[in-house]
Design an enzyme around this catalytic site. Structure first.
Site, PDB file in Angstrom:
ATOM      1  N   CYS A 291      -5.530   8.695  -4.846  1.00 11.27           N
ATOM      2  CA  CYS A 291      -5.916   9.771  -5.487  1.00 11.27           C
ATOM      3  C   CYS A 291      -7.376   9.576  -6.224  1.00 11.27           C
ATOM      4  O   CYS A 291      -8.258   9.559  -5.681  1.00 11.27           O
ATOM      5  CB  CYS A 291      -4.930  10.111  -6.609  1.00 11.27           C
TER       6      CYS A 291
ATOM      7  N   HIS B 168      -0.634  11.381  -3.004  1.00  8.36           N
ATOM      8  CA  HIS B 168      -0.028   9.971  -3.852  1.00  8.36           C
ATOM      9  C   HIS B 168       0.990   9.762  -2.676  1.00  8.36           C
ATOM     10  O   HIS B 168       2.225  10.355  -2.603  1.00  8.36           O
ATOM     11  CB  HIS B 168       0.850  10.745  -5.022  1.00  8.36           C
TER      12      HIS B 168
ATOM     13  N   GLU C 134       3.020   7.374  -2.571  1.00  5.15           N
ATOM     14  CA  GLU C 134       4.357   6.729  -3.391  1.00  5.15           C
ATOM     15  C   GLU C 134       5.114   8.044  -3.578  1.00  5.15           C
ATOM     16  O   GLU C 134       6.235   7.477  -4.174  1.00  5.15           O
ATOM     17  CB  GLU C 134       4.028   5.844  -4.531  1.00  5.15           C
TER      18      GLU C 134
END
EC number: 4.3.2.10
Length: 211
Positions: free
Chosen positions: A79, A186, A188
C-alpha cells in the site's frame, strides 16, 4: 525469517497475522540491527507519504532499507509502502521517496475524462490484470484484491509494472524489479490471491521461490 519494518505507520497486525497463517517466522521491529537478521523485509504503510518519509529519514530506516536492497535483500512494500519505493509523491507537497524504483505518486483526479465524478479514496475489490511473469505471481490467478488508497503510481518505466487494475485510470497494482517488489493493494486482506502472493514473497526471501 521475515522482518516487518515498524516505523509507526503500518498495518502491522494484519501483516504479522498473515505471516503466522503461512507458518513463516518474522520479527516486527524498527531496530536496524534486528532487521539486519531478516532474509527479507516487508515495508507496510497506511497514512501520509510525507509523514512516512519523515519518520524513515529521521530514524535512519530509509538509509537502512536502501543499503539492504543494494546488498540483495528482498523487499516488499505494501500500500503506502509500495508508493514509498518510488522517487516522489505530490501528497501534501512534493516529497522525495526511497528512489528504489522510478516514478511518482499522484492523486486520483476524482473526475473522469468525460466529467463524471467518482469516489476517492478507491476502496474495494478490483481484479488484477497480469502483464509480466514474476516469481511473485507464480501460480497466482488474476483474481480480485482489496484496495484502499487515494494516490497511485505513474511509473517512470512501465517494465516494473507486473500487474495492474483499473479505477478510472490504469493503477499499477504489483510492481517489481530485481529484489524490490510492491503491491498497491493489501495482500493480507485479499483472500487466497493475496495469501498466494505473500507466500511467493516468503519463498523468494527464503530461497525456495527463486527458480
Amino acid at each position: 525469517m521475515i522482518g516487518i519494518i515498524d516505523y509507526g505507520m503500518g498495518n502491522l497486525y494484519s501483516v504479522s497475522k498473515a505471516l503466522e497463517r503461512l507458518g513463516c517466522p518474522y520479527v516486527l521491529s524498527g531496530d536496524k540491527e534486528e532487521l539486519e537478521q531478516a532474509r527479507g523485509l516487508i515495508l507496510p504503510g497506511v497514512g501520509s507519504f510525507r509523514d512516512a518519509m519523515h519518520i524513515l529519514n529521521e530514524t535512519g530506516l530509509a538509509a537502512f532499507i536502501r543499503s539492504a536492497v543494494e546488498n540483495g535483500t528482498p523487499l516488499l512494500g505494501i500500500c503506502l509502502g509500495m508508493q514509498l519505493l518510488f522517487d516522489e509523491s505530490e501528497e501534501n507537497g512534493p516529497t522525495k521517496g526511497l528512489g528504489l524504483l522510478r516514478g511518482r505518486v499522484v492523486r486520483f483526479p476524482g473526475v473522469t475524462k468525460t466529467g463524471e465524478p467518482y469516489k476517492v479514496p478507491h476502496m474495494g475489490w478490483n481484479r488484477l490484470r497480469f502483464h509480466r511473469p514474476s516469481p511473485l505471481l507464480r501460480g497466482v490467478e488474476e483474481g480480485h484484491v482489496y484496495f484502499v488508497h487515494s494516490y497511485y503510481v505513474i511509473p517512470g518505466d512501465e517494465d516494473v509494472v507486473l500487474a495492474s487494475s483499473e479505477y478510472d485510470v490504469d493503477v499499477p497494482a504489483v510492481v517489481g524489479r530485481g529484489c524490490v517488489f510492491g503491491t498497491q493493494f493489501h495482500p493480507e486482506k485479499s483472500g487466497a490471491v493475496g495469501m498466494s502472493i505473500l507466500n511467493n514473497y516468503v519463498g523468494i526471501a527464503t530461497g525456495r521461490g527463486n527458480g
